[in-house]
Design an enzyme around this catalytic site. Sequence first.
Site, PDB file in Angstrom:
ATOM      1  N   ARG A 158      -0.787 -17.179  19.493  1.00 24.15           N
ATOM      2  CA  ARG A 158      -1.284 -17.652  20.790  1.00 24.15           C
ATOM      3  C   ARG A 158      -0.171 -18.418  21.487  1.00 24.15           C
ATOM      4  O   ARG A 158       0.311 -19.435  20.978  1.00 24.15           O
ATOM      5  CB  ARG A 158      -2.505 -18.547  20.610  1.00 24.15           C
ATOM      6  CG  ARG A 158      -3.683 -17.879  19.934  1.00 24.15           C
ATOM      7  CD  ARG A 158      -4.212 -16.682  20.691  1.00 24.15           C
ATOM      8  NE  ARG A 158      -4.715 -17.014  22.013  1.00 24.15           N
ATOM      9  CZ  ARG A 158      -5.972 -17.373  22.258  1.00 24.15           C
ATOM     10  NH1 ARG A 158      -6.855 -17.462  21.269  1.00 24.15           N
ATOM     11  NH2 ARG A 158      -6.348 -17.626  23.494  1.00 24.15           N
ATOM     12  N   VAL A 165      -8.713 -12.200  11.986  1.00 28.71           N
ATOM     13  CA  VAL A 165      -9.921 -11.852  11.245  1.00 28.71           C
ATOM     14  C   VAL A 165     -10.523 -10.584  11.828  1.00 28.71           C
ATOM     15  O   VAL A 165     -10.717 -10.477  13.045  1.00 28.71           O
ATOM     16  CB  VAL A 165     -10.944 -13.004  11.296  1.00 28.71           C
ATOM     17  CG1 VAL A 165     -12.214 -12.633  10.550  1.00 28.71           C
ATOM     18  CG2 VAL A 165     -10.328 -14.280  10.709  1.00 28.71           C
ATOM     19  N   ASP A 199     -15.553 -24.234  24.630  1.00 26.82           N
ATOM     20  CA  ASP A 199     -15.893 -22.906  25.159  1.00 26.82           C
ATOM     21  C   ASP A 199     -16.879 -22.247  24.205  1.00 26.82           C
ATOM     22  O   ASP A 199     -16.638 -21.188  23.633  1.00 26.82           O
ATOM     23  CB  ASP A 199     -14.635 -22.068  25.319  1.00 26.82           C
ATOM     24  CG  ASP A 199     -14.820 -20.902  26.279  1.00 26.82           C
ATOM     25  OD1 ASP A 199     -15.942 -20.730  26.798  1.00 26.82           O
ATOM     26  OD2 ASP A 199     -13.851 -20.157  26.501  1.00 26.82           O
ATOM     27  N   ASN A 220     -16.616 -15.845  22.068  1.00 24.79           N
ATOM     28  CA  ASN A 220     -15.483 -16.437  21.360  1.00 24.79           C
ATOM     29  C   ASN A 220     -15.715 -16.461  19.852  1.00 24.79           C
ATOM     30  O   ASN A 220     -15.128 -17.273  19.145  1.00 24.79           O
ATOM     31  CB  ASN A 220     -15.220 -17.854  21.862  1.00 24.79           C
ATOM     32  CG  ASN A 220     -14.552 -17.863  23.227  1.00 24.79           C
ATOM     33  OD1 ASN A 220     -13.833 -16.923  23.582  1.00 24.79           O
ATOM     34  ND2 ASN A 220     -14.798 -18.905  23.990  1.00 24.79           N
ATOM     35  N   ASP A 271     -10.825 -19.800  20.158  1.00 21.94           N
ATOM     36  CA  ASP A 271     -10.634 -20.423  21.465  1.00 21.94           C
ATOM     37  C   ASP A 271     -11.094 -21.876  21.522  1.00 21.94           C
ATOM     38  O   ASP A 271     -12.174 -22.196  22.018  1.00 21.94           O
ATOM     39  CB  ASP A 271     -11.322 -19.592  22.555  1.00 21.94           C
ATOM     40  CG  ASP A 271     -10.589 -18.284  22.827  1.00 21.94           C
ATOM     41  OD1 ASP A 271      -9.508 -18.102  22.257  1.00 21.94           O
ATOM     42  OD2 ASP A 271     -11.105 -17.469  23.598  1.00 21.94           O
ATOM     43  N   GLU A 307      -9.250 -24.351  23.078  1.00 21.45           N
ATOM     44  CA  GLU A 307      -8.431 -25.066  24.049  1.00 21.45           C
ATOM     45  C   GLU A 307      -9.231 -26.058  24.888  1.00 21.45           C
ATOM     46  O   GLU A 307      -8.657 -26.974  25.485  1.00 21.45           O
ATOM     47  CB  GLU A 307      -7.717 -24.073  24.964  1.00 21.45           C
ATOM     48  CG  GLU A 307      -8.645 -23.279  25.865  1.00 21.45           C
ATOM     49  CD  GLU A 307      -7.901 -22.168  26.574  1.00 21.45           C
ATOM     50  OE1 GLU A 307      -6.666 -22.117  26.455  1.00 21.45           O
ATOM     51  OE2 GLU A 307      -8.552 -21.362  27.249  1.00 21.45           O
TER      52      GLU A 307
END
Length: 377
Positions: free
Chosen positions: A80, A137, A246, A251, A264, A266
């Site tokens: 990422r 994964v 999120d 996700n 995710d 962030e």
Amino acid sequence: MAAKAPRPRTSTLPNARLRSRGGTPIPEEIARRLNAWLRTRLPGAEAVGVTVPESNGLSSETLLFEIRHPQAPVPACALRLAADPAAYTVFPVYDMPRQYRTMRVVAEHTDLPVPRVLWLEEDPGPLGAPFFVMERVAGRVPPDVMPYTYEGNWLHAASDEERERLEAASVDLLARLHDQVPHKEAEFLALPGEGDALRRHVTAQRAYYEWVVDGLARSPLIEDAFARLEDLWPRDPGTPVLNWGDARIGNVVYDGFTPAAVLDWEMAALAPREVDLGWTVYLHRFFQDLTVAFGQPGLPDFLRRDRVEARYAELTGHTPRDMEFYTLYAALRHGVVMLRIAYRQAHFGEVAVPADPDTLILHHGSLRAMVQGSYWS
């Protein structure tokens, strides 16, 4: 994020075409630079099959690869990479160390299936921006485009019993996250400013909105929503917990109908439990409302607010409170993101800004109904 938009025309990686579709291999120069960096962490290792996933979004860029080495910590990886500021990013800051630390904390203190994080690189030199590498994964993700509420995807085609199983397991993720991470381990996620965690969270969202509209047309609807929040402000927001941020099924990687990886992080923050719950409930409703507007029934009995609240209360002993506030807050936050994405499209000449900027917010009708107090009636 839930919403998608046209892909940026520039990339953080020099001479790369990271936004190509369908797992297209990246240029040899980028693979070379990735391998040069990888060997500083695992001498003799080689990254093979380096590609860009179809789902590469706006919040950060992703590379997929496999490690060829006898002592490889995992066989398959995802990298990422912080977004390129020149690409008119959705968020003002991409703090990769914060995401990396959050995933480590969750992995160390909960039984959630968080991908194993392997390496953090804060130096932008190797690939043009900070990044981290984590385990990849296998499994399947409910799609955003077209949304899983539309016909023609695996979740829509599932039986009611299978969807109920996935729903219950997904709410379980929130319950376990909120209950299992010790408060002191999440303190690094406390947002700056004055007041309690909820006040700081909303203040940060207001600052994000001001950044989005800087030099551009303001949104009367979003500003009305902020004002309505003050009218609905909870008397007791409760003790804050580590919020995923999120928190939505898009996700999560599922093995069948069981969560296999939670992705995710962030938007993670220290906040009341209901911030995550409101986001989970509303982000599904966003897709459901959109589906109904286009003439399909969608999944009206899936992730219903009453079911999510009841399941969460059963698991944690905490009955969700002030959910009208928190679902409005989720819709408002999503509205600011949608406005930023629309202004980004305008920046690249893909849309024109209308006289009424509120119409740039795809769910402006439901957000207005929430402000008026008629949405859940």
